[in-house]
Design a protein around this motif. Sequence first.
Motif, mmCIF file in Angstrom:
data_model
loop_
_atom_site.group_PDB
_atom_site.id
_atom_site.type_symbol
_atom_site.label_atom_id
_atom_site.label_comp_id
_atom_site.label_asym_id
_atom_site.label_seq_id
_atom_site.Cartn_x
_atom_site.Cartn_y
_atom_site.Cartn_z
ATOM 1 N N ALA A 266 0.834 -1.196 0.000
ATOM 2 C CA ALA A 266 0.000 0.000 0.000
ATOM 3 C C ALA A 266 0.870 1.248 0.000
ATOM 4 O O ALA A 266 1.851 1.339 0.748
ATOM 5 N N HIS A 267 0.525 2.191 -0.846
ATOM 6 C CA HIS A 267 1.238 3.468 -0.828
ATOM 7 C C HIS A 267 0.277 4.590 -1.213
ATOM 8 O O HIS A 267 -0.706 4.377 -1.916
ATOM 9 N N VAL A 268 0.588 5.774 -0.712
ATOM 10 C CA VAL A 268 -0.205 6.970 -0.996
ATOM 11 C C VAL A 268 0.765 8.095 -1.349
ATOM 12 O O VAL A 268 1.981 7.964 -1.170
ATOM 13 N N LEU A 269 0.213 9.198 -1.830
ATOM 14 C CA LEU A 269 1.044 10.320 -2.270
ATOM 15 C C LEU A 269 0.864 11.535 -1.378
ATOM 16 O O LEU A 269 -0.222 11.788 -0.855
ATOM 17 N N LEU A 270 1.957 12.274 -1.225
ATOM 18 C CA LEU A 270 1.910 13.617 -0.652
ATOM 19 C C LEU A 270 2.351 14.583 -1.731
ATOM 20 O O LEU A 270 3.353 14.324 -2.424
ATOM 21 N N ILE A 271 1.657 15.678 -1.865
ATOM 22 C CA ILE A 271 1.989 16.654 -2.904
ATOM 23 C C ILE A 271 1.937 18.060 -2.317
ATOM 24 O O ILE A 271 1.019 18.401 -1.568
ATOM 25 N N GLY A 272 2.930 18.861 -2.634
ATOM 26 C CA GLY A 272 2.918 20.278 -2.270
ATOM 27 C C GLY A 272 3.348 20.573 -0.851
ATOM 28 O O GLY A 272 4.346 20.040 -0.359
ATOM 29 N N ARG A 273 2.587 21.418 -0.150
ATOM 30 C CA ARG A 273 2.971 21.912 1.173
ATOM 31 C C ARG A 273 3.281 20.813 2.181
ATOM 32 O O ARG A 273 4.260 20.917 2.919
#
Length: 384
Positions: A266-273
């Motif tokens: 399982a993996h998720v994304l972080l984007i930006g701030r």
Amino acid sequence: MTLLPSTAASRAEELDALDAILPFDRRDQLAGLLTDDDVATLKHLAGEGMGENTLRALASDLAYLETWCQLATGSPLPWPAPESLLLKFVAHHLWDPVKRSEDPGHGMPADVEAGLRLEGLLKAKGPHAPGTVRRRLTSWSILTRWRGLSGAFGAPSLKSALGLAVKASNRPRQRKSKKAVTGDVLARLLAVCAGERLVDRRDRALLLTAFASGGRRRSEVAALRVEDLVDEEPVRADPNDPNSPPLPCLSIHLGRTKTTTNDDDAHVLLIGRPVIVLKRWLTEASINDGPVFRRIDQWGNVDRRALTPQSVNLILKSRCLQAGLDPALFSAHGLRSGYLTEAANRGIPLPEAMQQSLHKSMTQAARYYNDAERKQGRAARLMI
């Protein structure tokens, strides 16, 4: 019930082998409640690769069952448990509050209740939540099977008693967090940890990471390690506009979670701030490997040990208090429900939000969407 100090100390040393899984601050308590066979079973399960969250829940439930059985019967927990003991467990935990007011002998006996409270294992008043009773029965069944035994957990009498007891207990379903940490609440929490102290940087990174990564569970936040973070190519702020500014992107590999199978990565994304804030925390705290979110002492020293899941919950409640919010209304699970509620409020399709939250149940995730849609709809506004 409590073991001799020397025996408990010896067992505590054995539990050190499970230190990465069991809550460290409860190790000594568990050592005093679990038997040698219990510890051996847990170590075996850990060696077999059972998920950390599952093993932690099994250890907690097993300690409760051992203590309850000793108090209720005067004997250690038998393996396998007879059907009569399973029925007694249901009767002690799911009962009718009205009948209890008329008959003090109905439900859990007063001395058993007092003993559980003395050990710090029972805090709630009234009958248990049906979900808690079912979970402990499931844990009991799992541990029985792992010992190579069979129990009476599928007996018709138990199923019938459980169904009738759930109706009789008349306990309303309680949300894990009475209020969701939606975008506006999160903004208030971030505002009170906007300082330059390491503890402020940590809490800011923790809150943003937990929320923006899909509302991660507190156990997943506590277990996060630097090795789980992978830099990705920058992405556009507007995927449909090639001229929009690029934003940093990070993937978080969660491994096995509550809703994944053994083979899932399982993996998720972080984007930006959130990426910027998280990396700033790691840089300022000089964290290059190991746990991402760590304890910080009163002098601002960063520990090598990770925060516990309970610490994540306490941090959120502490920041709620500082922000002028009632801590009793919020818990770490509010970040999870808040993420889906905020996604619904912003018109993000449910399947897309579930890709980030990693909810497997459409029904479970849809509850937050239904609540948001009803508040935005016209049906409840007929008389305004």
